[in-house]
Design an enzyme around this catalytic site. Structure first.
Site, PDB file in Angstrom:
ATOM      1  N   LYS A  93       0.854  -1.193   0.000  1.00  0.00           N
ATOM      2  CA  LYS A  93       0.000   0.000   0.000  1.00  0.00           C
ATOM      3  C   LYS A  93       0.877   1.225   0.000  1.00  0.00           C
ATOM      4  O   LYS A  93       1.751   1.381   0.862  1.00  0.00           O
ATOM      5  CB  LYS A  93      -0.899  -0.002   1.249  1.00  0.00           C
ATOM      6  CG  LYS A  93      -1.873   1.172   1.287  1.00  0.00           C
ATOM      7  CD  LYS A  93      -3.075   0.867   0.419  1.00  0.00           C
ATOM      8  CE  LYS A  93      -3.891   2.123   0.123  1.00  0.00           C
ATOM      9  NZ  LYS A  93      -3.286   2.974  -0.933  1.00  0.00           N
ATOM     10  N   GLN A 114       7.129   3.909   4.019  1.00  0.00           N
ATOM     11  CA  GLN A 114       5.710   3.528   3.996  1.00  0.00           C
ATOM     12  C   GLN A 114       5.464   2.244   4.775  1.00  0.00           C
ATOM     13  O   GLN A 114       4.417   2.083   5.417  1.00  0.00           O
ATOM     14  CB  GLN A 114       5.259   3.351   2.544  1.00  0.00           C
ATOM     15  CG  GLN A 114       3.760   3.333   2.349  1.00  0.00           C
ATOM     16  CD  GLN A 114       3.148   4.719   2.381  1.00  0.00           C
ATOM     17  OE1 GLN A 114       3.670   5.646   1.788  1.00  0.00           O
ATOM     18  NE2 GLN A 114       2.044   4.871   3.085  1.00  0.00           N
ATOM     19  N   LYS A 117       5.284   3.304   8.398  1.00  0.00           N
ATOM     20  CA  LYS A 117       4.120   4.184   8.563  1.00  0.00           C
ATOM     21  C   LYS A 117       2.838   3.369   8.591  1.00  0.00           C
ATOM     22  O   LYS A 117       1.980   3.556   9.458  1.00  0.00           O
ATOM     23  CB  LYS A 117       4.078   5.201   7.417  1.00  0.00           C
ATOM     24  CG  LYS A 117       2.908   6.177   7.484  1.00  0.00           C
ATOM     25  CD  LYS A 117       2.759   6.976   6.204  1.00  0.00           C
ATOM     26  CE  LYS A 117       4.002   7.744   5.855  1.00  0.00           C
ATOM     27  NZ  LYS A 117       3.802   8.614   4.667  1.00  0.00           N
ATOM     28  N   LYS A 129       5.461   1.700  -2.936  1.00  0.00           N
ATOM     29  CA  LYS A 129       5.418   3.053  -3.490  1.00  0.00           C
ATOM     30  C   LYS A 129       5.709   2.955  -4.977  1.00  0.00           C
ATOM     31  O   LYS A 129       6.339   1.996  -5.438  1.00  0.00           O
ATOM     32  CB  LYS A 129       6.448   3.956  -2.808  1.00  0.00           C
ATOM     33  CG  LYS A 129       6.093   5.426  -2.803  1.00  0.00           C
ATOM     34  CD  LYS A 129       5.005   5.761  -1.801  1.00  0.00           C
ATOM     35  CE  LYS A 129       4.719   7.258  -1.784  1.00  0.00           C
ATOM     36  NZ  LYS A 129       3.726   7.622  -0.756  1.00  0.00           N
ATOM     37  N   GLY A 168      -2.586   8.226  -4.433  1.00  0.00           N
ATOM     38  CA  GLY A 168      -1.934   9.410  -4.967  1.00  0.00           C
ATOM     39  C   GLY A 168      -0.737   9.839  -4.141  1.00  0.00           C
ATOM     40  O   GLY A 168      -0.492   9.337  -3.049  1.00  0.00           O
ATOM     41  N   ASP A 169       0.015  10.774  -4.690  1.00  0.00           N
ATOM     42  CA  ASP A 169       1.157  11.395  -4.007  1.00  0.00           C
ATOM     43  C   ASP A 169       1.406  12.693  -4.763  1.00  0.00           C
ATOM     44  O   ASP A 169       0.506  13.203  -5.437  1.00  0.00           O
ATOM     45  CB  ASP A 169       2.376  10.451  -4.020  1.00  0.00           C
ATOM     46  CG  ASP A 169       3.480  10.877  -3.047  1.00  0.00           C
ATOM     47  OD1 ASP A 169       4.393  11.610  -3.476  1.00  0.00           O
ATOM     48  OD2 ASP A 169       3.425  10.504  -1.858  1.00  0.00           O
ATOM     49  N   THR A 213      -4.396  13.541   5.272  1.00  0.00           N
ATOM     50  CA  THR A 213      -2.996  13.688   5.663  1.00  0.00           C
ATOM     51  C   THR A 213      -2.792  14.973   6.460  1.00  0.00           C
ATOM     52  O   THR A 213      -2.144  14.975   7.517  1.00  0.00           O
ATOM     53  CB  THR A 213      -2.075  13.664   4.435  1.00  0.00           C
ATOM     54  OG1 THR A 213      -2.333  12.483   3.673  1.00  0.00           O
ATOM     55  CG2 THR A 213      -0.615  13.682   4.858  1.00  0.00           C
ATOM     56  N   ASN A 244      -2.543  19.515  -1.309  1.00  0.00           N
ATOM     57  CA  ASN A 244      -3.568  18.992  -0.409  1.00  0.00           C
ATOM     58  C   ASN A 244      -3.110  18.898   1.032  1.00  0.00           C
ATOM     59  O   ASN A 244      -3.842  19.254   1.960  1.00  0.00           O
ATOM     60  CB  ASN A 244      -4.033  17.598  -0.871  1.00  0.00           C
ATOM     61  CG  ASN A 244      -5.213  17.673  -1.819  1.00  0.00           C
ATOM     62  OD1 ASN A 244      -5.753  18.745  -2.065  1.00  0.00           O
ATOM     63  ND2 ASN A 244      -5.598  16.543  -2.355  1.00  0.00           N
ATOM     64  N   SER A 383      -6.928   5.749   3.618  1.00  0.00           N
ATOM     65  CA  SER A 383      -6.957   4.861   2.452  1.00  0.00           C
ATOM     66  C   SER A 383      -7.360   3.449   2.868  1.00  0.00           C
ATOM     67  O   SER A 383      -8.122   2.771   2.175  1.00  0.00           O
ATOM     68  CB  SER A 383      -5.583   4.830   1.771  1.00  0.00           C
ATOM     69  OG  SER A 383      -5.361   5.996   1.009  1.00  0.00           O
TER      70      SER A 383
END
Length: 451
Positions: A93, A114, A117, A129, A168-169, A213, A244, A383
């Site tokens: 993820k 990630q 996290k 990622k 997204g990123d 976030t 964002n 997410s």
């Protein structure tokens, strides 16, 4: 930087040797290994069976060509990446980043971060990622659609609700997610809503995902401030970025009574001593897609723009700094300036935005510091909530989702705080986050055998 335990030094040396020319990845691994000395001293079994070495090595790295045709009929070539780092806790993820700086080292650092996290959220998700060196700035909707479709023509075979779930990123928002998911659905002839997160509400997205976030970072820093008997109320706050993460950090900080006085984009930053007008900022960045200098022009008296080559946003005196743009944006020199100007807390909204020198300076000065792998976990946590809704064919209200997000972020904060205390480093959220995330991943891998 703090020294690495001698038992862990060969692991870092091997990571550097095997991943030459990837400084961001080296930096991310170094930061985690710095925290693990206390862990292996207390629990030496984590040194067995090359467990730490396996955690530092991605399970799979995918690199591929993305050919597409621009509006002039010219064929363009970009490079695509997906690093499936660790699936011990669940399907891979992590987001997709579209930016000219993207390379395999950047994606590996992001995937490594990630993994921990995602573990901190307590949700059943592994770490991954992806992205491309494609630059969406200045491209038409049609060009972005053709690029996304070409990318997904290759990547779709590596994804799935139980395999790998992108989001997204930087450079990837709802538009790009829609184009990628549309092509995925077309190629697989299945509506697997849970294979992408960050989707629009019209086809399975989650309320509060866009805000998650920034909101989550604010929840974490608020909890951190409360441990010292204070809060955002009345504090001057600087937030870098204006995407964002930054926008919804600003929104939630303002709801707590904080006064946002500066924000930025890659061209420079604006200072508004009367407080950033969030509605104006949203119109400029989300609707008109203009540069941040336009904010100062339209805001008028009390607001001014400083170009990126004329100064740093971290020159602006503040009580709380929230770097929310990109990696390594806050240097040791910037940290020294913030400390000199009286900063009391830093919350990382971006991934690894503070350099090692900056982190050390904050810690040495007693500044409360919330690392990104903990403080910005709200996005991936929401997410996972989106995946949960998709799996049950359900849709929650905004308030339901935000309430779950607030609970998860409070849990992450408390886990980091308590872990730091358990390992003899009270108040060290970097150590707390690294150790808490590592232990959860390591325990799962240990139970699963040599994988």
């Amino acid at each position: 930087m703090n020294s690495i335990d001698e038992k862990l030094q060969p692991i870092l040396a091997e990571v550097v040797r095997r991943n030459a020319g990837e400084p961001e990845f080296h930096q991310a691994v170094h930061e985690v290994l710095e925290s693990l000395g206390r862990v292996v001293a207390k629990h030496p079994h984590y040194l067995d069976h090359a467990l730490i070495e396996r955690i530092c090595e991605p399970e799979r790295q995918i690199i591929f060509r993305i050919p597409w045709v621009d509006d002039k009929g010219q064929v363009q070539i970009n490079r695509g990446f997906r690093v499936q780092f660790n699936s011990a806790l669940g399907p891979y993820k992590g987001g997709m980043r579209f930016h000219p700086s993207v390379n395999v080292g950047i994606i590996k650092f992001l995937g490594f971060e990630q993994t921990f996290k995602n573990a901190l959220t307590g949700m059943p998700i592994g770490g991954g990622k992806g992205g491309s060196d494609f630059d969406p700035k200045g491209r038409s909707d049609a060009e972005i659609m053709r690029f996304c479709q070409s990318l997904m023509t290759e990547l779709h075979r590596h994804l799935g609700e139980q395999t790998d779930v992108p989001a997204g990123d930087i450079g990837v928002g709802g538009r790009e997610i829609g184009y990628m998911f549309g092509q995925y659905k077309r190629l697989n002839n299945r509506f697997e809503a849970g294979v992408f997160t960050g989707k629009a509400l019209a086809y399975g997205g989650s309320r509060a995902r866009t805000e998650a976030t920034g909101y989550g970072n604010t929840y974490f820093v608020q909890a951190m401030l409360e441990t010292k008997g204070t809060s955002f109320d009345g504090k001057k706050v600087v937030v870098s970025g204006s995407g964002n993460v930054a926008i919804y950090t600003i929104e939630k900080v303002q709801s707590y009574g904080g006064k946002i006085i500066a924000c930025s984009d890659s061209s420079g930053y604006v200072v508004d001593e009367n407080e950033i007008d969030l509605d104006l900022l949203k119109d400029i960045k989300n609707v008109r897609r203009e540069r941040i200098s336009e904010y100062a022009r339209r805001r008028g008296q009390g607001a001014h723009f400083i170009a990126a080559d004329k100064g740093s946003i971290w020159d602006v005196p503040c009580d709380v700094a929230m770097p929310s743009a990109t990696q390594n944006e806050l240097s040791g020199k910037d940290a020294a300036t913030l400390i000199r100007n009286g900063v009391i807390a830093v919350g990382e909204g971006a991934n690894m935005p503070s350099t090692p020198e900056a982190i050390k300076a904050f810690q040495d000065a007693g500044v409360m510091f919330a690392p990104g792998k903990a403080a910005n976990a709200g996005g991936v946590a929401t997410s996972a909530l989106e995946m949960q809704q998709n799996a049950s064919r359900d849709s929650w209200t905004f308030d339901q989702t935000e309430a779950r997000l607030a609970t998860i972020m409070r849990g992450i904060h408390d886990s980091c705080y308590q872990t730091a205390e358990e390992y003899g480093a009270p108040g060290n959220y970097v150590l707390g986050a690294n150790v808490a995330g590592f232990v959860r991943v390591a325990e799962a891998m240990r139970m699963l055998g040599v994988i």
